[in-house]
Design an enzyme around this catalytic site. Sequence first.
Site, PDB file in Angstrom:
ATOM      1  N   SER A   1       3.725  -4.949 -19.361  1.00  0.00           N
ATOM      2  CA  SER A   1       4.167  -3.785 -18.598  1.00  0.00           C
ATOM      3  C   SER A   1       4.965  -3.287 -17.500  1.00  0.00           C
ATOM      4  O   SER A   1       4.102  -2.702 -17.352  1.00  0.00           O
ATOM      5  CB  SER A   1       2.185  -3.405 -18.155  1.00  0.00           C
ATOM      6  OG  SER A   1       2.185  -4.543 -17.237  1.00  0.00           O
TER       7      SER A   1
ATOM      8  N   LYS B   1      -5.813   0.846 -14.443  1.00  0.00           N
ATOM      9  CA  LYS B   1      -4.669   1.084 -13.364  1.00  0.00           C
ATOM     10  C   LYS B   1      -4.456   2.211 -12.973  1.00  0.00           C
ATOM     11  O   LYS B   1      -3.729   2.463 -12.073  1.00  0.00           O
ATOM     12  CB  LYS B   1      -3.140   1.067 -14.438  1.00  0.00           C
ATOM     13  CG  LYS B   1      -2.900  -0.129 -15.093  1.00  0.00           C
ATOM     14  CD  LYS B   1      -1.941  -0.542 -15.861  1.00  0.00           C
ATOM     15  CE  LYS B   1      -1.772  -1.529 -16.635  1.00  0.00           C
ATOM     16  NZ  LYS B   1      -0.297  -1.903 -18.145  1.00  0.00           N
TER      17      LYS B   1
END
Length: 804
Positions: free
Chosen positions: A702, A745
Amino acid sequence: MTNPIQLPVLFLSDVVVLPGMVVRVELDEPARAAIDAAQMLNGPSAPSVPEGAASRQTGASRPAAGASRESGKAAQVLIAPRFEDRYASYGVVATVEKVGRFSGGEPAAVLKAGGRARIGSGVTGPGAALWVEVEPVDGGAVDDEVRALAEDYRKLVVGLLQRREAWQVADQVTRIDDPAALADTAGYAPYLSDDRKRRLLETPEVRERLRLLVEWTRDVVAESEVSDKIDADVRESLEKSQREYLLRQQLAAIRKELGEGDPEGSDDYRSRIEAADVPDAVREALLRELDKLERSSDQNPEAGWIRTWLDTALDLPWSVRTEDDTDVVAARAVLDADHHGLDEVKDRITEYLAVRARRAERGLEVVGGRGSGAVVLLAGPPGVGKTSLGESVARALGRRFVRVALGGVRDEAEIRGHRRTYVGALPGRIVRAIKEAGSMNPVVLLDEVDKVGSDYRGDPAAALLEVLDPAQNHTFRDHYLELDLDLSDVLFIATANDVGSIPAALLDRMELVSIDGYTEEDKVAIARDFLVPRQLERAALAADEVTISDEALREIAANYTREAGVRQVERLLAKAFRKATARLATGDVARVDIGVDALVDLIGRPRFTPDVAERTSVPGVATGLAVTGMGGDVLYVETSVAAGEPGLTVTGQLGDVMKESARIALSWVRSHADELGIPGAAFERSIHVHFPAGAVPKDGPSAGVTMVTALVSLLTGRPVRSDIAMTGEVTLSGRVLPIGGVKQKLLAAQRAGVAEVFVPERNRPDLDDVPAEILERLTVTPVGEVTEILARALVAAQEGVAAA
């Protein structure tokens, strides 16, 4: 120095001869050659022995009286041990005492060993024997230390002989004064191996011989004492067992005459089994074990195991089940009263109750696992209320609740139980949980299922497969019980912090419900409705004595903590209320009102301040987003370039996936250098990519777009916007791949004060799970190409900053 002498050699492999010993040697061909050679040199001094006569020497037959005759010098041979891998370096000079035939008819000779001799080189001599040159050796001076060692050895040997009732031999040892002669009596010791005796032979120094003998004899004495103690204990135990057996038989006969039964005997178990409401298969197993108990005696150790098994099986609630509260509205009200938010989890429990109520109305079988779907897995960072949610579910259903902690469990027997053949065997934790709950349909919370380990004792995660599989757990078999236990009506709720640590096969059997964390407004609401009342009660404070404003709660949630849950918020509230209690106790104030200004005095200065703008103020730094076991977090990527050998250095305790992402990012930037305005010479220098907080392990697909942005920022001299963050993996063609943990996130980005977040285009459906207030505060931009991020994330080059 003693003059060397030449002697024939007699090798012996079955006995080690030390000085002073008298041995009988059968005269095979080599031995006959050595004896004949010695007699040729010194004359036939050894007297003959008539056939059938017996020798008085140790190990030989006694010769007939008058069979010996006097002569001159005695014939001598060198007796040396035979080694398989080397030649002997020492031997003993022995005189031939007698030669003849002994009882049995075989020819033999009696030899008396004299002193040690060091074997030299081979020489020639008469006869067919092997001749060598030997040098007699001295044992060294006898001083006080040698005498002390000899006395210690004498005491040990005498004590050992007396323990074995060898009184005459003990008296002979006592009369030996010479330390060297005393040490060499070890040649007769049956407890010394031939290897040790050869070592004594090859140790001419009497001091060293005595040290070895003292050490070896002490070991033998210690072993003898332990053996004697064991023998005594065994004899005492046998006598005690026989005495107890006789007394028990007499007691049984007396009870029989009096007509009294055994209150702890099999009759008690039989009545309990008859009265127990258990399935037929279980009753048959109980009666079968009871029959074995009745046939066995009290001295049989298996009787105790059977009694324990019967107690365990009878204590299980085989037929006890609680009635579920199927009022869906009331159950949802209980869940809302206990927890703020968590709508997905509450909806799942509401659906479960609705299905059960519908099946009950229509007369269908209501079975927990087979009738209602998979096991629920609550996954999320610490402090979000996973464990307490399980208690609320049990209260909403009207079921009993039991928690099974699986963190650190590495033994498969903890789940399936131990075999009954092991000492101290117990049923597994699942069976113990059912017994503790007292019903067959409790809510069982399997806490920290992601922290189950595996080693040589088995894999507990594999054992959980049967427990959590709705198609199998209606016939769960514990190794200790060896009975089918129906777990299908048990509502299992598992909790985990890191879903990635759960084996795929186990995860497939559970329905994942993510609890990603709370927003700032959620934390304020939870603190006001749940945490503050609880901490006031724990501090023995009334609501009118201490108050705390919503602004203070918001300040604690925003600048004092950066966690996904509310555990640290509750700790800070507890600290503030303790200090408030102390102020009230002094009598200085009658009421404490906690506002934003009072927080510094009560809980200290804020621990966290927004630093995104400061960290990204220079080119080469980009802000990424990551998911850890503690929830979402901001992840900075720093880059630098320096003169040196061209190459890429990646630091920050990264896993293989992130290291691979760094190489892919650099390859993409190099392949698009012309489009980005990066000179080719920039890649001829050493490039360093660093992830701060190097002590924290980091891995996952990521951070690719973040590394590309940081590299382009460094090599073009254009800083990255301070109000943005990004997440996503990049391919060599520049495509942005989807990632996981979008909600966590975005929550981390909101806590860090970020205004805009770039996410992969293929993660657009995940935005439906993000709270509306987060989407209102953040500008979430889905992107499909990394060039889209570069076009919006990089600002104009700073004045005076040149491209690399």
